[in-house]
Design a protein around this motif. Structure first.
Motif, mmCIF file in Angstrom:
data_model
loop_
_atom_site.group_PDB
_atom_site.id
_atom_site.type_symbol
_atom_site.label_atom_id
_atom_site.label_comp_id
_atom_site.label_asym_id
_atom_site.label_seq_id
_atom_site.Cartn_x
_atom_site.Cartn_y
_atom_site.Cartn_z
ATOM 1 N N PHE A 148 0.837 -1.195 0.000
ATOM 2 C CA PHE A 148 0.000 0.000 0.000
ATOM 3 C C PHE A 148 0.876 1.251 0.000
ATOM 4 O O PHE A 148 2.103 1.186 0.097
ATOM 5 C CB PHE A 148 -0.936 -0.018 1.207
ATOM 6 N N ASN A 149 0.210 2.435 -0.098
ATOM 7 C CA ASN A 149 0.971 3.673 -0.266
ATOM 8 C C ASN A 149 1.683 4.123 1.018
ATOM 9 O O ASN A 149 2.525 5.023 0.963
ATOM 10 C CB ASN A 149 0.064 4.793 -0.783
ATOM 11 N N ASP A 150 1.371 3.544 2.152
ATOM 12 C CA ASP A 150 2.061 3.901 3.390
ATOM 13 C C ASP A 150 3.194 2.941 3.723
ATOM 14 O O ASP A 150 3.766 2.995 4.816
ATOM 15 C CB ASP A 150 1.064 3.944 4.549
ATOM 16 N N GLY A 151 3.524 2.057 2.776
ATOM 17 C CA GLY A 151 4.589 1.081 2.998
ATOM 18 C C GLY A 151 4.098 -0.205 3.615
ATOM 19 O O GLY A 151 4.845 -1.193 3.648
ATOM 20 N N GLY A 152 2.908 -0.237 4.115
ATOM 21 C CA GLY A 152 2.359 -1.477 4.655
ATOM 22 C C GLY A 152 2.006 -2.434 3.540
ATOM 23 O O GLY A 152 1.865 -2.062 2.371
ATOM 24 N N TRP A 153 1.856 -3.683 3.868
ATOM 25 C CA TRP A 153 1.546 -4.676 2.862
ATOM 26 C C TRP A 153 0.622 -5.729 3.453
ATOM 27 O O TRP A 153 0.391 -5.800 4.655
ATOM 28 C CB TRP A 153 2.815 -5.326 2.310
ATOM 29 N N GLY A 154 0.087 -6.540 2.576
ATOM 30 C CA GLY A 154 -0.806 -7.607 3.002
ATOM 31 C C GLY A 154 -0.871 -8.689 1.944
ATOM 32 O O GLY A 154 -0.716 -8.430 0.739
ATOM 33 N N PHE A 155 -1.075 -9.927 2.367
ATOM 34 C CA PHE A 155 -1.241 -11.056 1.453
ATOM 35 C C PHE A 155 -2.741 -11.256 1.185
ATOM 36 O O PHE A 155 -3.510 -11.496 2.118
ATOM 37 C CB PHE A 155 -0.626 -12.323 2.040
ATOM 38 N N MET A 156 -3.106 -11.153 -0.081
ATOM 39 C CA MET A 156 -4.521 -11.244 -0.469
ATOM 40 C C MET A 156 -4.795 -12.574 -1.132
ATOM 41 O O MET A 156 -4.039 -13.028 -2.008
ATOM 42 C CB MET A 156 -4.886 -10.111 -1.428
ATOM 43 N N SER A 157 -5.907 -13.189 -0.721
ATOM 44 C CA SER A 157 -6.376 -14.426 -1.347
ATOM 45 C C SER A 157 -7.475 -14.078 -2.342
ATOM 46 O O SER A 157 -8.393 -13.309 -2.036
ATOM 47 C CB SER A 157 -6.900 -15.399 -0.290
ATOM 48 N N ASN A 158 -7.390 -14.655 -3.560
ATOM 49 C CA ASN A 158 -8.312 -14.316 -4.636
ATOM 50 C C ASN A 158 -8.809 -15.569 -5.334
ATOM 51 O O ASN A 158 -8.105 -16.595 -5.402
ATOM 52 C CB ASN A 158 -7.628 -13.423 -5.683
ATOM 53 N N HIS A 159 -10.006 -15.463 -5.850
ATOM 54 C CA HIS A 159 -10.584 -16.515 -6.687
ATOM 55 C C HIS A 159 -11.163 -15.868 -7.927
ATOM 56 O O HIS A 159 -11.927 -14.898 -7.844
ATOM 57 C CB HIS A 159 -11.668 -17.288 -5.946
ATOM 58 N N TYR B 289 -15.407 -12.806 -9.651
ATOM 59 C CA TYR B 289 -14.132 -12.459 -9.020
ATOM 60 C C TYR B 289 -14.376 -12.191 -7.541
ATOM 61 O O TYR B 289 -15.276 -11.419 -7.183
ATOM 62 C CB TYR B 289 -13.495 -11.243 -9.678
ATOM 63 N N ASN B 290 -13.573 -12.815 -6.675
ATOM 64 C CA ASN B 290 -13.739 -12.658 -5.230
ATOM 65 C C ASN B 290 -12.385 -12.391 -4.583
ATOM 66 O O ASN B 290 -11.377 -13.020 -4.939
ATOM 67 C CB ASN B 290 -14.334 -13.926 -4.597
ATOM 68 N N GLN B 291 -12.369 -11.446 -3.646
ATOM 69 C CA GLN B 291 -11.226 -11.246 -2.760
ATOM 70 C C GLN B 291 -11.623 -11.831 -1.410
ATOM 71 O O GLN B 291 -12.393 -11.238 -0.666
ATOM 72 C CB GLN B 291 -10.897 -9.757 -2.647
#
Length: 453
Positions: free
Chosen positions: A108-119, A247-249
């Protein structure tokens, strides 16, 4: 002389010659069994097939059932494909890596991040040209290669959208926006992003020092003059005629710093909500006091209005009674005036009648006096009447004179007695005499009534 070895060879040759037809038939059956899959092929409803014939022709099979293969090469593709980029792996995979973590890391734009699961579920091309074009690019890898390509495009869309917001913003309020941007890029293509400077008002300066504005750099989608996003790359789904069906997050696992920031933001939000709840509670108390005061004022006003209404109703009632009495008095007076008018008309009518009767009586009295004097003159001239007739004539004259005198003394007779001249013989003279006599007798009766016995 016979040779045993020659005889044995001859017997084997005869046996082979006798079994040759059977061998040929067996070989023929084997060849047919081997060639049938190369000549006829089966297709089900969930797939479509592309056949490459030995002569170079290509055929697209989109129907269910057997079709001619003619020793061509058959490639089978599913109509719908599911792609999983998830922490739990791809449940559709038949390999040992089906439970391997394939979630996508988004910064993200603040340097934070995350692992996203998608289908992602998409539909393969439906036109012959697009199917052949897709086959030319992915014929060797097949369905797995197509999944991998679509998965890479989804990863690019996710990473391209991350800088639009911070991790805490994504968690708290902008997930729907993030999802929408990713979904649009899947179908249309990757958007061009631009970094802009934005000024944020901080408030007034303190003692003339400091700046009243902060500068913040933001990433946003670059748009053209019509407001449409500018594309940096065309979507391969559009290029090959692939359509996104679903599409699902499903989940996002944030980094520890972002989780700490989210928790701090949540705590501050909860504190703000608690403060807001306290203010609201005090406001409710104040409102309750105000409402009680309004209720008390309303009760006083209601009592005053009730008293005022009672006074107004009583006054209106008295006024209505007075108006009714006045109307009744006016009605009685109008009736009295009407009766007086009628009586006045009656009296006037009687007065006029009396005047007429007096004039008639005076005329008849004069006529009687003239008649009496004429009779007396005749007696004086003739002298032939007897003493009896003379005395009767004298008596009539005296009576007529008395009648005339009595009539003259009557000022205005209230009662007039008229006889019917036709009902008596003698005509009008006889009726008039009778009338006068009746008047005299009436006058005498009144006089005697006043004197008494």
């Amino acid at each position: 002389m016979e040779f045993p070895l020659a005889n044995q060879t001859r017997s084997w040759f005869d046996f082979a010659q006798a079994g040759l037809p059977y061998l040929a038939a067996t070989l023929g059956v084997l060849i047919m069994l081997i060639c049938i899959p190369l000549v006829i092929q089966w297709n089900n409803e969930e797939h479509y097939q592309i056949v490459e014939f030995p002569n170079g022709d290509i055929s697209v099979i989109d129907t269910t059932g057997f079709h001619s293969q003619a020793f061509g090469q058959v490639f089978t593709y599913p109509r719908y494909v599911d792609t999983y980029l998830s922490k739990s792996g791809d449940p559709m995979s038949k390999e040992s890596s089906r439970h391997v973590d394939t979630s996508v890391r988004v910064t993200f734009n603040d340097g934070g991040w995350g692992f996203m699961s998608n289908h992602l579920k998409f539909q393969m091309p439906v036109t012959r040209e697009k199917r052949i074009q897709l086959h030319r690019h992915f014929g060797e890898g097949g369905e797995a290669a197509i999944r991998e390509a679509i998965g890479h495009h989804l990863i690019n869309c996710l990473k391209n959208t991350g800088p639009l917001m911070s991790g805490s913003e994504h968690q708290s309020q902008r997930k729907a926006e993030f999802y929408q941007v990713v979904s649009d890029q899947l179908s249309k293509g990757l958007y061009t992003m631009e970094r802009v400077k934005q000024k944020i008002e901080r408030g007034e300066k303190i003692d003339g020092f400091g700046d009243d504005q902060d500068v913040q750099y933001l990433t946003r989608i670059k748009r053209d003059a019509q407001g449409q996003p500018v594309l940096a790359a065309v979507s391969p789904l559009t290029e090959y005629g692939i359509t996104v069906v679903q599409y699902n997050q499903t989940d996002t696992i944030y980094d520890p710093d972002t989780v700490t920031q989210i928790n701090a933001k949540r705590n501050s939000y909860q504190l703000a909500e608690e403060a807001k709840a306290g203010v609201e509670k005090e406001h409710q108390k104040l409102q309750e006091v105000v409402e009680k005061g309004r209720l008390a004022v309303a009760n006083v006003e209601a009592e005053q209005q009730k008293t005022k209404k009672g006074i107004l109703v009583s006054a209106q009632k008295d006024l209505d009674v007075k108006e009714i009495n006045q109307r009744e008095q006016i009605t009685v007076a109008e009736q009295a005036v009407a009766v007086a008018g009628e009586k006045l008309k009656q009296v006037m009518t009687e007065l006029e009648t009396s005047k007429i009767a007096v004039k008639i009586a005076e005329a008849e009295a004069k006529s009687l006096i003239s008649s009496s004097e004429a009779t007396r003159a005749k007696l004086d001239q003739g002298g032939a009447l007897s003493e009896r007739e003379q005395m009767l004539a004298e008596m009539r004259m005296q009576r007529n004179a008395a009648i005339a005198k009595s009539i003259a003394e009557i000022p205005s007779p209230r009662t007039v007695i008229l006889g019917d001249s036709k009902s008596r013989p003698g005509g009008a003279g006889s009726s008039t005499n009778e009338t006068l006599m009746n008047l005299i007798m009436l006058q005498q009766l009144k006089t005697e009534g006043r004197k008494g016995p």
